[in-house]
Design a protein around this motif. Sequence first.
Motif: not given
Ligand code: DWN
Length: 408
Positions: A27-29, A77-79, A176-178, A217-219, A317-322, A378-380
């Motif tokens: 997911a993060d690669r 710090s991007f949130s 949860a990551h270890v 859910i991811y690796h 919006y959000g190149a997030a792992a999720k 969506w969490n943000f």
């Molecule tokens: O457990 C983990 C959680 C806590 O964070 C890690 N394994 C990896 C990461 O998971 P994720 O990538 O799904 O997390 P986030 O924090 O939901 O990712 C949000 C993405 O959105 C980040 O790449 C940052 C980006 N973002 C943005 O571009 N603008 C976030 C906010 C709040 C914004 O305003």
Amino acid sequence: MATGVNCRSCGHAGLKPVLDLGRTPLADRLVSAAQLAEQEPAYPLQVAFCSQCSLLQIIETVPPEVLFCEDYPYYSSFSDALLRHSRDNVLDLIRRRDLGSQSLAVELASNDGYLLKNYVEAGIPVLGIDPAEGPAREAEKIGVRTLNTFFTVELAKRLAAEGRQADVIHGNNVLAHVADTNGFVGGIATLLKDGGVAVIEVPYVKDLIDHREFDTIYHEHLCYFSVTALDHLFRRHGLYLNEVKRLSIHGGSLRLYVEKVERVGPSMQELLALEAAERVDRIDFYHDFARRVEHLKAELLVLLRGLKADGRTIAAYGAAAKGATLINYVGIGRDLVDFVVDRNIHKQGKYMPGQHLPIFGPEKLLEAQPDFVLLLAWNFATEIIEQQAEYARRGGRFIVPVPVPRVV
Ligand code: DWN
């Protein structure tokens, strides 16, 4: 039918399958332009339940060196919401534990110093520990002393022998990551002062199941914790989960206050009772999760395909792992979504794993003005929608995929 794998926490054999998300890329690669033509590594992503200690977990363990070291793109710090959340936590602890210049605050998975910097500001000594090179480098730049390595029992013993036991140990989104769950917790017991407290945040499995948050859910996420499973885990290492707070961050999390003295408070007793009442400690609670996730997939595809059929344009919006789990499990490619945007400069210019959606900076939304933006982060949602007020003022709309796909 039981899996041939033993529980990560209690070692019990015969975990019960709950959900199979197939073979998925990491997911993060994120993929660079040069790597687009290469075969991407993919791993089975299967979730199973331990009926002995009630821990939900994934079967596959991808080597931590592969997941968290080089090019790990996550920077906390991007949130702004996460920064505020972390600052409030630290200020509360400084007050509650009367911390000062003689104290030591340690953070496991300290990332770019997003949390420990608040102790530095208050003149309280800190030590960060994080294997990810980029974030650790950023932390050092802002005066957060960081060991660029994994946290292990051996490291804990070395630090304790050097007289560096901690008054407070933070561990946010790391337990949860270890890969060695028991080793990690044993290390905490070794590194924590007798009167100290470990303050740990983990996503809460009950919220994951109740709100269909399958994309978390991811690796990287090997375990999905209930309070019941956590209580078993900590007691095995002479630690006590005395207090728990439920948090809304990351789709629903727990903040755990863990000490070496047993004084289990009402917050913990209430959650243990709630979990027993809702059978969170039994396989029944997870029985129809796979069916409900299948439904979400179908609902989201109907929504996106309907908009495309109407000639509308969609970005994300959000190149997030999720986000990687969601687009690869649901099957969201460039036929549905044109591109993804993210504030994290380390992600821009790369491509999402699997579906290879290109990643740009958020300014791309005003340049391209897509009709809809799918919120993979969506969490943000609240923070992002506020931030994208100009895009909305020009007619843009947002799609929140979880727990029920909807346009807002
Ligand atoms: O457990 C983990 C959680 C806590 O964070 C890690 N394994 C990896 C990461 O998971 P994720 O990538 O799904 O997390 P986030 O924090 O939901 O990712 C949000 C993405 O959105 C980040 O790449 C940052 C980006 N973002 C943005 O571009 N603008 C976030 C906010 C709040 C914004 O305003």
